[in-house]
Design an enzyme around this catalytic site. Structure first.
Site, PDB file in Angstrom:
ATOM      1  N   LYS A 181      11.756  -2.588  -0.460  1.00 60.10           N
ATOM      2  CA  LYS A 181      11.315  -1.284  -0.972  1.00 60.10           C
ATOM      3  C   LYS A 181      10.260  -0.734  -0.013  1.00 60.10           C
ATOM      4  O   LYS A 181       9.093  -1.107  -0.061  1.00 60.10           O
ATOM      5  CB  LYS A 181      10.708  -1.373  -2.372  1.00 60.10           C
ATOM      6  CG  LYS A 181      10.544   0.036  -2.953  1.00 60.10           C
ATOM      7  CD  LYS A 181       9.383   0.197  -3.865  1.00 60.10           C
ATOM      8  CE  LYS A 181       8.113   0.608  -3.202  1.00 60.10           C
ATOM      9  NZ  LYS A 181       8.067   1.919  -2.554  1.00 60.10           N
ATOM     10  N   GLY A 212      12.265   4.030  -3.502  1.00 58.19           N
ATOM     11  CA  GLY A 212      11.764   4.406  -4.813  1.00 58.19           C
ATOM     12  C   GLY A 212      10.261   4.329  -4.853  1.00 58.19           C
ATOM     13  O   GLY A 212       9.611   3.982  -3.869  1.00 58.19           O
ATOM     14  N   GLY A 214       6.453   3.105  -6.153  1.00 54.13           N
ATOM     15  CA  GLY A 214       5.833   1.812  -6.405  1.00 54.13           C
ATOM     16  C   GLY A 214       5.861   1.459  -7.880  1.00 54.13           C
ATOM     17  O   GLY A 214       6.154   0.326  -8.257  1.00 54.13           O
ATOM     18  N   GLY A 218       8.936  -0.755  -7.113  1.00 54.39           N
ATOM     19  CA  GLY A 218       8.044  -1.853  -6.708  1.00 54.39           C
ATOM     20  C   GLY A 218       7.708  -2.754  -7.882  1.00 54.39           C
ATOM     21  O   GLY A 218       7.790  -3.979  -7.803  1.00 54.39           O
ATOM     22  N   GLU A 256      -0.792  -8.613   1.971  1.00 51.57           N
ATOM     23  CA  GLU A 256      -1.538  -8.103   3.131  1.00 51.57           C
ATOM     24  C   GLU A 256      -2.216  -6.829   2.663  1.00 51.57           C
ATOM     25  O   GLU A 256      -1.551  -5.810   2.470  1.00 51.57           O
ATOM     26  CB  GLU A 256      -0.595  -7.770   4.290  1.00 51.57           C
ATOM     27  CG  GLU A 256       0.163  -8.936   4.858  1.00 51.57           C
ATOM     28  CD  GLU A 256      -0.717  -9.921   5.579  1.00 51.57           C
ATOM     29  OE1 GLU A 256      -1.896  -9.584   5.851  1.00 51.57           O
ATOM     30  OE2 GLU A 256      -0.244 -11.031   5.854  1.00 51.57           O
ATOM     31  N   GLU A 390     -12.762   0.730   3.018  1.00 54.14           N
ATOM     32  CA  GLU A 390     -11.718   1.079   3.973  1.00 54.14           C
ATOM     33  C   GLU A 390     -11.452   2.577   3.869  1.00 54.14           C
ATOM     34  O   GLU A 390     -11.231   3.091   2.774  1.00 54.14           O
ATOM     35  CB  GLU A 390     -10.449   0.295   3.640  1.00 54.14           C
ATOM     36  CG  GLU A 390      -9.356   0.495   4.648  1.00 54.14           C
ATOM     37  CD  GLU A 390      -8.136  -0.375   4.359  1.00 54.14           C
ATOM     38  OE1 GLU A 390      -7.663  -0.366   3.213  1.00 54.14           O
ATOM     39  OE2 GLU A 390      -7.669  -1.048   5.288  1.00 54.14           O
TER      40      GLU A 390
HETATM   41  P1  NAD Z   1      -0.043   1.657  -1.751  1.00 55.02           P
HETATM   42  O1  NAD Z   1      -0.573   0.298  -1.985  1.00 55.02           O
HETATM   43  O2  NAD Z   1      -0.128   2.654  -2.836  1.00 55.02           O
HETATM   44  O3  NAD Z   1       1.496   1.547  -1.335  1.00 55.02           O
HETATM   45  C1  NAD Z   1       2.039   0.503  -0.535  1.00 55.02           C
HETATM   46  C2  NAD Z   1       3.403   0.145  -1.080  1.00 55.02           C
HETATM   47  O4  NAD Z   1       3.259  -0.373  -2.393  1.00 55.02           O
HETATM   48  C3  NAD Z   1       4.339   1.348  -1.202  1.00 55.02           C
HETATM   49  O5  NAD Z   1       5.668   0.933  -0.928  1.00 55.02           O
HETATM   50  C4  NAD Z   1       4.187   1.717  -2.659  1.00 55.02           C
HETATM   51  O6  NAD Z   1       5.292   2.426  -3.177  1.00 55.02           O
HETATM   52  C5  NAD Z   1       4.054   0.355  -3.302  1.00 55.02           C
HETATM   53  N1  NAD Z   1       3.397   0.345  -4.597  1.00 55.02           N
HETATM   54  C6  NAD Z   1       2.430   1.182  -5.045  1.00 55.02           C
HETATM   55  N2  NAD Z   1       2.085   0.859  -6.305  1.00 55.02           N
HETATM   56  C7  NAD Z   1       2.837  -0.217  -6.668  1.00 55.02           C
HETATM   57  C8  NAD Z   1       2.955  -1.002  -7.841  1.00 55.02           C
HETATM   58  N3  NAD Z   1       2.218  -0.758  -8.925  1.00 55.02           N
HETATM   59  N4  NAD Z   1       3.823  -2.027  -7.850  1.00 55.02           N
HETATM   60  C9  NAD Z   1       4.570  -2.298  -6.759  1.00 55.02           C
HETATM   61  N5  NAD Z   1       4.530  -1.578  -5.640  1.00 55.02           N
HETATM   62  C10 NAD Z   1       3.667  -0.546  -5.568  1.00 55.02           C
HETATM   63  O7  NAD Z   1      -0.715   2.161  -0.478  1.00 55.02           O
HETATM   64  P2  NAD Z   1      -0.558   3.575   0.195  1.00 55.02           P
HETATM   65  O8  NAD Z   1      -0.619   4.709  -0.772  1.00 55.02           O
HETATM   66  O9  NAD Z   1       0.646   3.485   1.049  1.00 55.02           O
HETATM   67  O10 NAD Z   1      -1.916   3.579   1.003  1.00 55.02           O
HETATM   68  C11 NAD Z   1      -3.149   3.678   0.291  1.00 55.02           C
HETATM   69  C12 NAD Z   1      -4.157   2.727   0.845  1.00 55.02           C
HETATM   70  O11 NAD Z   1      -3.591   1.427   1.038  1.00 55.02           O
HETATM   71  C13 NAD Z   1      -4.662   3.111   2.200  1.00 55.02           C
HETATM   72  O12 NAD Z   1      -5.695   4.021   2.126  1.00 55.02           O
HETATM   73  C14 NAD Z   1      -5.114   1.791   2.744  1.00 55.02           C
HETATM   74  O13 NAD Z   1      -6.398   1.486   2.298  1.00 55.02           O
HETATM   75  C15 NAD Z   1      -4.165   0.806   2.156  1.00 55.02           C
HETATM   76  N6  NAD Z   1      -3.105   0.421   3.072  1.00 55.02           N
HETATM   77  C16 NAD Z   1      -3.176  -0.795   3.654  1.00 55.02           C
HETATM   78  C17 NAD Z   1      -2.186  -1.197   4.524  1.00 55.02           C
HETATM   79  C18 NAD Z   1      -2.181  -2.525   5.165  1.00 55.02           C
HETATM   80  O14 NAD Z   1      -1.459  -2.727   6.111  1.00 55.02           O
HETATM   81  N7  NAD Z   1      -2.947  -3.470   4.683  1.00 55.02           N
HETATM   82  C19 NAD Z   1      -1.134  -0.336   4.818  1.00 55.02           C
HETATM   83  C20 NAD Z   1      -1.078   0.909   4.196  1.00 55.02           C
HETATM   84  C21 NAD Z   1      -2.060   1.258   3.317  1.00 55.02           C
END
Ligand code: NAD
Length: 493
Positions: A181, A212, A214, A218, A256, A390
């Site tokens: 996903k 889809g 999260g 997710g 991660e 961050e």
């Molecule tokens: P996010 O955690 O919202 O999304 C990352 C992934 O998780 C996406 O595929 C999303 O659809 C999914 N997701 C979101 N909520 C979920 C849930 N409840 N259950 C399962 N899956 C879920 O992150 P984002 O909106 O892409 O970025 C926001 C913040 O995340 C950034 O500001 C940054 O701090 C952090 N980030 C970290 C990394 C990293 O490599 N560690 C990468 C991107 C973002």
């Protein structure tokens, strides 16, 4: 060219479909989501979104495929990974265009960094499949490392292809089957990746892609009883939710998450190298990397020189249209990131940090698109919000220290522990500081990126490792077969 990526996916029908059991199929519901070009704020495509029911079907397919894939020979899996690797390189330009369009990476950066480093994860996975000792012996025991099962892989938008290949490559090499996903915000490169997997001839069900949200797809993966492992990259917020959803079914969860990585510049460092390279590293990918060294920790006595060099380095950035070859830094990836960066710049100013360059609003001449001004704060204290949280954008905090002990204390003074850097001419001193930093990686004097280096977090930066052999081993279970053979028998691989 950019629109031709969308056109290609549209013509193939892949914008309307998910990839399950070796076929492009329509998802259960008509839900769709727009893909926004962050340089224009305009929608460029719509993708079909899967649901929990689609996840269930993908898991059934992955479970069925696991029966044969998990016992296939590792060299045969290596062969398929080799084809995937070759196809990514063959289609590198398509991937670069897709990444640039969906998350705003400057095209030169996408071509030279995002895509080649993504391909490297598949190459490493291929090599691990070829050489890893899946069976070893200790006394009368055979120690068998075997695939953990069906894996749900959840990835973010910042390095869209790279995060996918790091997970998919290792999982497939280990003999796992997967349901991917990707981020709903950057789904185009993921669709191209599914095309590659299909064309490489992977058996049906080994790789499945369900686009889809999260909260729907997710979460459905995280709680599904027939998913054995979740590998998640993204925010700490969502990482915690995934772990909670996974707990009742006792899945393995690799996380991660975020980072606030320190860059300790020791008193003997050559500032003319250490500072510009540190600035470049902090602003790489417009600061949207979890391990970006966004806290430059510098000797107070040398602060004026550091500030001058940092300003000089930032003034060379060309922020603008990601399609232009001249651009070094495009927009941030989406509106939420833009708002977050603006908010944190405002907070830094209110906290009394000294604004060296950048600040609120867009760079001059750019009146739309999620463009931010590369921003450097100096005289930052470790307890300020801009030093603790961050930001995930083009904002660097320069924090002065009075002693090396204090520098180490500041380096460790966040809830994160993902990456770290140390600069200094006396290697023994640099190594001693590296040893005291609590993080999954420490880079001394900016070594080249190494795809074999395990990557992952201490503290709230996560659990588990990705990349290299350690990342591959995350997808393995350990079975000890006692009474297997005589202790003196030769060990085999
Ligand atoms: P996010 O955690 O919202 O999304 C990352 C992934 O998780 C996406 O595929 C999303 O659809 C999914 N997701 C979101 N909520 C979920 C849930 N409840 N259950 C399962 N899956 C879920 O992150 P984002 O909106 O892409 O970025 C926001 C913040 O995340 C950034 O500001 C940054 O701090 C952090 N980030 C970290 C990394 C990293 O490599 N560690 C990468 C991107 C973002």
């Amino acid at each position: 060219m950019n629109s031709s990526i969308v056109e290609r996916l549209r013509r193939a029908g892949h914008l309307d479909r998910i990839f399950v059991d070796g076929e492009w199929v329509l998802p259960e519901t008509p839900a769709r989501s727009a893909v926004i070009d962050p340089s224009t704020e305009e929608p460029v495509a719509e993708i079909a979104l899967g649901s929990a029911r689609d996840v269930a079907e993908a898991v059934v397919a992955a479970r069925r495929a696991f029966a044969t894939w998990s016992v296939s020979s590792a060299p045969s899996r290596a062969l398929l990974l080799d084809r995937i690797h070759a196809l990514i390189l063959e289609r590198a330009e398509l991937f670069a265009q897709a990444i640039s369009l969906e998350m705003g990476a400057a095209i030169g950066f996408a071509r030279l960094t995002q895509v080649p480093s993504a391909a490297e994860h598949i190459r490493v996975a291929r090599d691990n499949a070829r050489t890893y000792p899946f069976v070893t012996h200790r006394g009368d025991m055979a120690l068998v490392r075997e695939a953990i099962g069906v894996c749900g892989l959840i990835t973010p938008w910042n390095w869209p292809l790279y995060q996918i290949t790091a997970k998919v490559g290792a999982a497939l090499a280990a003999g796992c089957t997967v349901v991917l996903k990707p981020s709903e915000l950057s789904p185009l490169s993921a669709l191209l990746f599914a095309e590659v997997v299909h064309d490489a001839g992977l058996p049906p069900g080994v790789f499945n892609l369900v686009n889809g949200s999260g909260t729907e797809v997710g979460a459905a993966l995280a709680e599904h009883p027939d998913v054995d492992m979740i590998s998640f990259t993204g925010s700490t917020r969502a990482g915690v939710l995934v772990a909670q959803a996974a707990a009742p079914t006792v899945k393995r969860v690799a996380q991660e998450l975020g980072g606030k990585s320190p860059n300790v510049i020791l008193p003997d460092a050559d500032l003319s190298v250490a500072v510009p390279k540190g600035v470049a590293a902090a602003f790489r990918n417009v600061g949207q990397s979890c391990s970006a060294p966004t806290r430059m920790i510098v000797p107070r006595a040398r602060l004026p020189e550091v500030e001058r060099l940092a300003l000089e380095a930032a003034s060379a950035f060309v922020v603008g249209d990601p399609r232009s070859q001249q651009t070094t830094h495009g927009p941030v990836a989406n509106r939420a990131q833009f708002n977050r960066v603006q908010e944190m710049i405002g907070i830094g100013m209110a906290e009394g940090a000294q604004l060296l360059c950048g600040g609120l609003g867009r760079p001059e001449g750019l009146d739309r698109g999620f463009y931010c001004r590369p921003t450097i704060f100096s005289a930052v204290h470790s307890q300020m919000q801009i030093a603790q949280e961050e930001i995930f954008g083009p904002v660097l905090a320069i924090i002065p220290y009075d002693s090396v002990d204090e520098a180490v204390e500041i380096a460790n003074d966040t809830v994160y522990g993902l990456g770290a850097h140390v600069q200094g001419q006396d290697l023994a001193a640099a190594r001693a500081v590296a040893a005291r930093i609590r993080s999954g990686q420490v880079h001394i004097n900016y070594p080249a990126w190494n795809p074999d280096a395990p990557f992952g977090g201490y503290k709230r930066s996560g659990n588990g490792r990705e990349y290299g052999i350690e990342g591959f081993e995350e997808y393995l279970e350990t079975k000890a077969i006692l009474g297997f053979q005589d202790a003196s028998a030769p060990s085999s691989n």
